[in-house]
Design an enzyme around this catalytic site. Structure first.
Site, PDB file in Angstrom:
ATOM      1  N   TYR A 176       5.188   9.911  -9.770  1.00 17.95           N
ATOM      2  CA  TYR A 176       4.229   9.083  -9.037  1.00 17.95           C
ATOM      3  C   TYR A 176       3.355   8.293 -10.002  1.00 17.95           C
ATOM      4  CZ  TYR A 176       0.069   8.055  -6.173  1.00 17.95           C
ATOM      5  OH  TYR A 176      -0.998   7.449  -5.547  1.00 17.95           O
ATOM      6  N   LYS A 198       3.094   4.257 -10.385  1.00 15.14           N
ATOM      7  CA  LYS A 198       1.829   3.573 -10.114  1.00 15.14           C
ATOM      8  C   LYS A 198       1.322   2.800 -11.329  1.00 15.14           C
ATOM      9  CE  LYS A 198       0.649   4.145  -5.811  1.00 15.14           C
ATOM     10  NZ  LYS A 198       0.429   2.973  -4.934  1.00 15.14           N
ATOM     11  N   ASN A 216       0.792  -1.220   0.000  1.00 18.38           N
ATOM     12  CA  ASN A 216       0.000   0.000   0.000  1.00 18.38           C
ATOM     13  C   ASN A 216       0.829   1.277   0.000  1.00 18.38           C
ATOM     14  OD1 ASN A 216      -2.364   1.854   0.826  1.00 18.38           O
ATOM     15  ND2 ASN A 216      -0.992   1.991   2.601  1.00 18.38           N
TER      16      ASN A 216
END
Length: 256
Positions: free
Chosen positions: A163, A167, A98
């Site tokens: 980011y 991801k 996570n």
């Protein structure tokens, strides 16, 4: 009060969660603890981790979550914590990758060092947590790995390219490892949140205009809570999700 499902297969199951001290990660720790799972989690935020554990205790958790303080950039420390969790819990059959950091940045300002940091913080530890915990799942003949992705790269936003790039690569980890581990009974899936207004999001990034745009785009015209996002992860971790692997699931209120 919302009454969520209970999954008997999660009772007593060993669960390892990265980035479990705050936000979505904290909700995941609390929701797995509510199911009676034996949870271990890692983070670098000690005060928030202690607060998460206290909420679990106050909610009557059968098993008090274990916390290991570390920075996930340190892969040796991460893998040591994985080994410690297996030893303390007896086994870990659920891994939830996570932890991430969505700090905003302009592509023109990104240096090679900062780009590497975005990969290290948002992607690299996913693989090495899997490397540490998958062997004992394979030996047991069952397990569930849930990688938390992000809908950011689907949005084609330009506020955090490092980011979003990291991801998007979570999908590659999920599909590759699902094929590798499938014959051994170990499943791998991705769950992508939409805009989930955690304290961090509200403090650092919220604006009236931004929320208005989100509500315009979502089919469900309300905020998504960390607890309800967690329900998809619980389903995939439980035996109820036994036929699901190599998939990604959006929990975004119908934004995409």
């Amino acid at each position: 009060m919302t009454l969520y499902a209970t999954y008997p297969s999660l009772a007593g199951r060993g669960v390892f969660i990265t980035g479990g001290a705050a936000g979505i990660g904290s909700a995941l720790v609390e929701e797995f603890a509510r199911q009676g799972a034996r949870v271990a989690f890692v983070d670098r935020s000690v005060a928030e981790a202690k607060a998460t554990i206290e909420r679990c205790v106050q909610a009557g958790a059968v098993h008090v979550p274990l916390f290991y303080e570390l920075d996930l950039v340190d892969i040796a420390a991460l893998q040591a914590a994985c080994a410690a969790a297996v030893s303390a819990l007896g086994s870990v059959s659920v891994l939830v990758n996570n932890a991430a950091n969505d700090d905003r940045h302009d592509w023109r300002d990104v240096t090679p060092e900062y780009f590497d940091n975005r990969i290290h913080v948002n992607l690299r530890h996913y693989f090495f947590a899997i490397q540490a915990l998958a062997p004992q799942m394979i030996a047991a003949g069952h397990g569930s790995i849930v990688n938390i992705g992000s809908s950011s790269y689907l949005m084609q936003e330009d506020m955090f390219p490092g980011y979003a790039i990291a991801k998007s690569a979570v999908e590659g980890i999920t599909r590759t490892m699902a094929r590798t581990f499938g014959p051994h009974g170990v499943r791998v899936n991705t769950v992508l949140p939409g805009w989930v207004p955690t304290e961090r999001q509200l403090t650092k990034w919220w604006s009236p205009e931004g929320e208005a745009g989100t509500m315009r785009d979502q089919a469900i015209k309300r905020r998504i809570t960390p607890a309800e996002f967690s329900q998809m992860v619980l389903f995939l971790a439980a035996d109820d999700g036994a036929a699901c692997t190599a998939q990604h699931f959006l929990v975004d209120g119908g934004r995409f």
